[in-house]
Design a protein around this motif. Structure first.
Motif, PDB file in Angstrom:
ATOM      1  N   ALA A 159      11.854   3.040   0.204  1.00  0.00           N
ATOM      2  CA  ALA A 159      12.139   1.915   0.972  1.00  0.00           C
ATOM      3  C   ALA A 159      10.694   1.359   1.521  1.00  0.00           C
ATOM      4  CB  ALA A 159      13.307   1.537   1.890  1.00  0.00           C
ATOM      5  N   GLY A 160      10.201   2.415   2.450  1.00  0.00           N
ATOM      6  CA  GLY A 160       9.141   2.355   3.120  1.00  0.00           C
ATOM      7  C   GLY A 160       7.807   1.986   2.287  1.00  0.00           C
ATOM      8  N   SER A 161       7.642   2.737   1.276  1.00  0.00           N
ATOM      9  CA  SER A 161       6.529   2.692   0.432  1.00  0.00           C
ATOM     10  C   SER A 161       6.536   1.463  -0.648  1.00  0.00           C
ATOM     11  CB  SER A 161       6.390   3.912  -0.434  1.00  0.00           C
ATOM     12  OG  SER A 161       7.454   4.194  -1.312  1.00  0.00           O
ATOM     13  N   SER A 162       7.747   0.892  -0.896  1.00  0.00           N
ATOM     14  CA  SER A 162       7.869  -0.458  -1.634  1.00  0.00           C
ATOM     15  C   SER A 162       7.117  -1.471  -0.958  1.00  0.00           C
ATOM     16  CB  SER A 162       9.469  -0.761  -1.882  1.00  0.00           C
ATOM     17  OG  SER A 162      10.095  -1.148  -0.401  1.00  0.00           O
ATOM     18  N   ILE A 163       7.328  -1.608   0.303  1.00  0.00           N
ATOM     19  CA  ILE A 163       6.487  -2.565   1.157  1.00  0.00           C
ATOM     20  C   ILE A 163       4.899  -2.392   0.506  1.00  0.00           C
ATOM     21  CG2 ILE A 163       5.487  -3.362   3.397  1.00  0.00           C
ATOM     22  CD1 ILE A 163       8.308  -2.434   4.304  1.00  0.00           C
ATOM     23  N   GLN A 164       4.349  -1.132   0.726  1.00  0.00           N
ATOM     24  CA  GLN A 164       3.087  -0.703   0.277  1.00  0.00           C
ATOM     25  C   GLN A 164       2.542  -1.332  -0.958  1.00  0.00           C
ATOM     26  OE1 GLN A 164      -0.724   0.745   0.758  1.00  0.00           O
ATOM     27  NE2 GLN A 164       0.623   0.969   2.364  1.00  0.00           N
ATOM     28  N   ARG A 165       3.602  -1.189  -2.181  1.00  0.00           N
ATOM     29  CA  ARG A 165       3.338  -1.533  -3.378  1.00  0.00           C
ATOM     30  C   ARG A 165       3.133  -2.912  -3.506  1.00  0.00           C
ATOM     31  NH1 ARG A 165       7.009   2.755  -4.193  1.00  0.00           N
ATOM     32  NH2 ARG A 165       8.523   1.517  -4.706  1.00  0.00           N
ATOM     33  N   ILE A 166       3.687  -3.754  -2.647  1.00  0.00           N
ATOM     34  CA  ILE A 166       3.940  -5.307  -2.787  1.00  0.00           C
ATOM     35  C   ILE A 166       2.523  -5.995  -2.694  1.00  0.00           C
ATOM     36  CG2 ILE A 166       4.620  -7.491  -1.724  1.00  0.00           C
ATOM     37  CD1 ILE A 166       7.168  -5.919  -0.862  1.00  0.00           C
ATOM     38  N   SER A 167       1.569  -5.199  -2.378  1.00  0.00           N
ATOM     39  CA  SER A 167       0.009  -5.815  -1.999  1.00  0.00           C
ATOM     40  C   SER A 167       0.038  -6.893  -1.213  1.00  0.00           C
ATOM     41  CB  SER A 167      -0.434  -6.023  -3.669  1.00  0.00           C
ATOM     42  OG  SER A 167      -0.556  -4.763  -4.234  1.00  0.00           O
ATOM     43  N   LEU A 168       0.550  -6.804  -0.058  1.00  0.00           N
ATOM     44  CA  LEU A 168       0.592  -7.963   0.784  1.00  0.00           C
ATOM     45  C   LEU A 168      -0.802  -8.213   1.392  1.00  0.00           C
ATOM     46  CD1 LEU A 168       3.568  -6.911   2.746  1.00  0.00           C
ATOM     47  CD2 LEU A 168       3.692  -8.645   1.168  1.00  0.00           C
ATOM     48  N   ASP A 169      -1.215  -9.585   1.815  1.00  0.00           N
ATOM     49  CA  ASP A 169      -2.470  -9.564   2.295  1.00  0.00           C
ATOM     50  C   ASP A 169      -2.612  -8.784   3.708  1.00  0.00           C
ATOM     51  OD1 ASP A 169      -2.033 -11.527   5.086  1.00  0.00           O
ATOM     52  OD2 ASP A 169      -0.426 -11.910   3.527  1.00  0.00           O
ATOM     53  N   PRO A 170      -3.811  -8.352   3.959  1.00  0.00           N
ATOM     54  CA  PRO A 170      -4.044  -7.397   5.008  1.00  0.00           C
ATOM     55  C   PRO A 170      -3.464  -7.871   6.532  1.00  0.00           C
ATOM     56  CG  PRO A 170      -6.114  -7.855   3.862  1.00  0.00           C
ATOM     57  CD  PRO A 170      -5.229  -8.828   3.326  1.00  0.00           C
ATOM     58  N   ALA A 171      -3.440  -9.195   6.597  1.00  0.00           N
ATOM     59  CA  ALA A 171      -2.654  -9.428   8.199  1.00  0.00           C
ATOM     60  C   ALA A 171      -1.021  -9.331   8.123  1.00  0.00           C
ATOM     61  CB  ALA A 171      -2.943 -10.964   8.330  1.00  0.00           C
ATOM     62  N   THR A 172      -0.575  -9.396   6.918  1.00  0.00           N
ATOM     63  CA  THR A 172       0.762  -9.306   6.873  1.00  0.00           C
ATOM     64  C   THR A 172       1.044  -7.798   6.865  1.00  0.00           C
ATOM     65  OG1 THR A 172       1.080 -11.175   5.627  1.00  0.00           O
ATOM     66  CG2 THR A 172       2.955  -9.640   5.596  1.00  0.00           C
ATOM     67  N   GLN A 173       0.344  -6.977   6.281  1.00  0.00           N
ATOM     68  CA  GLN A 173       0.462  -5.398   6.214  1.00  0.00           C
ATOM     69  C   GLN A 173       0.154  -5.046   7.434  1.00  0.00           C
ATOM     70  OE1 GLN A 173       1.460  -3.351   3.581  1.00  0.00           O
ATOM     71  NE2 GLN A 173       1.647  -1.906   5.290  1.00  0.00           N
ATOM     72  N   ASN A 174      -0.788  -5.550   8.157  1.00  0.00           N
ATOM     73  CA  ASN A 174      -1.153  -5.032   9.611  1.00  0.00           C
ATOM     74  C   ASN A 174       0.073  -5.314  10.521  1.00  0.00           C
ATOM     75  OD1 ASN A 174      -2.816  -3.739  11.560  1.00  0.00           O
ATOM     76  ND2 ASN A 174      -3.053  -5.940  12.370  1.00  0.00           N
ATOM     77  N   LYS A 175       0.936  -6.545  10.513  1.00  0.00           N
ATOM     78  CA  LYS A 175       2.117  -6.884  11.222  1.00  0.00           C
ATOM     79  C   LYS A 175       3.150  -5.865  10.914  1.00  0.00           C
ATOM     80  CE  LYS A 175       1.208 -11.775  11.468  1.00  0.00           C
ATOM     81  NZ  LYS A 175       1.442 -13.210  10.920  1.00  0.00           N
ATOM     82  N   ILE A 176       3.291  -5.388   9.560  1.00  0.00           N
ATOM     83  CA  ILE A 176       4.376  -4.459   9.329  1.00  0.00           C
ATOM     84  C   ILE A 176       4.136  -3.100   9.862  1.00  0.00           C
ATOM     85  CG2 ILE A 176       5.301  -3.065   7.213  1.00  0.00           C
ATOM     86  CD1 ILE A 176       4.968  -6.052   5.854  1.00  0.00           C
ATOM     87  N   ASN A 177       2.892  -2.633   9.907  1.00  0.00           N
ATOM     88  CA  ASN A 177       2.415  -1.492  10.339  1.00  0.00           C
ATOM     89  C   ASN A 177       2.610  -1.438  11.858  1.00  0.00           C
ATOM     90  OD1 ASN A 177       1.228  -0.727   7.950  1.00  0.00           O
ATOM     91  ND2 ASN A 177      -0.713  -1.092   8.440  1.00  0.00           N
ATOM     92  N   ILE A 178       2.369  -2.330  12.560  1.00  0.00           N
ATOM     93  CA  ILE A 178       2.487  -2.774  14.056  1.00  0.00           C
ATOM     94  C   ILE A 178       3.957  -2.544  14.153  1.00  0.00           C
ATOM     95  CG2 ILE A 178       2.422  -4.110  16.150  1.00  0.00           C
ATOM     96  CD1 ILE A 178      -0.442  -5.118  14.790  1.00  0.00           C
ATOM     97  N   THR A 179       4.786  -3.229  13.242  1.00  0.00           N
ATOM     98  CA  THR A 179       6.295  -3.195  13.716  1.00  0.00           C
ATOM     99  C   THR A 179       6.777  -1.811  13.421  1.00  0.00           C
ATOM    100  OG1 THR A 179       6.401  -5.514  12.867  1.00  0.00           O
ATOM    101  CG2 THR A 179       8.322  -4.050  12.865  1.00  0.00           C
TER     102      THR A 179
END
Length: 198
Positions: A159-179
């Motif tokens: 479930a966590g790595s599925s977010i990684q595979r979506i290839s989100l833009d860096p700003a969105t990925q950074n928000k997810i990392n912070i969350t």
């Protein structure tokens, strides 16, 4: 036996330090990085099982200060992991080698995680299934628990790595990392505050 299976499922699926860390590692790094961390958690999980079954854990926690020591170490690891996840991709992150949570991180977190000992104690000391055979009951509980533990943890990682595979833009990925890192930080903070109640 069905009640035991349901109890194990709900005890394990409840988000705790290990599964939150695992989902965070998968979301912030990669599935393969998460597999290494999961391997460490699995090794620690089996060792905790052995410590609880043999009674060694009871002896360790009978010392008044040991629970505080375990909480302090696990809280420190959670804070470190939350920092690694929050700073993934930022200029203040560790070097790539040090930033990725390792198998050793997983082992230490699981061995120092008081929730792991509490869950294992409930599983192995409760639910009398085969009262005439301690050995058979212990083996049965161990097998059932692991038949649930491994798929659930694998699912949290996926479930966590599925977010990684979506290839989100860096700003969105950074928000997810912070969350994800922030959730771990809150877990670590609550764990640390619980020391005061011991």
């Amino acid at each position: 036996m069905l009640a035991f299976g349901f109890a194990v499922f709900f005890l394990i699926i409840t988000p705790g330090p290990a599964v939150l860390s695992l989902a965070g590692v998968g979301a912030s790094f990669s599935f393969n990085s998460g597999l290494k961390f999961l391997t460490g958690l699995a090794i620690g999980h089996i060792v905790v099982s052995i410590l609880v079954i043999t009674g060694i854990a009871s002896v360790i926690f009978s010392l008044p200060y040991m629970r505080t020591v375990f909480l302090f170490i696990s809280t420190s690891f959670l804070l470190l992991l939350s920092y690694k996840i929050i700073t993934k991709g930022s200029n203040i992150a560790f070097s790539n080698h040090l930033a990725i949570p390792s198998m050793l991180d997983g082992i230490i977190l699981q061995l120092m995680n008081p929730k792991a000992y509490a869950v294992h104690t409930i599983i192995f000391s409760g639910f009398s299934i085969f009262p005439d055979s301690f050995l058979f009951e212990t083996i049965w509980k161990f097998l059932v628990m692991n038949a649930i533990w491994f798929p659930l943890h694998f699912a949290w990682l996926a479930a966590g790595s599925s977010i990684q595979r979506i290839s989100l833009d860096p700003a969105t990925q950074n928000k997810i990392n912070i969350t994800m890192g922030g959730l771990l930080f809150i877990t670590a903070l609550l764990s640390f505050l619980s020391i005061r109640t011991l």
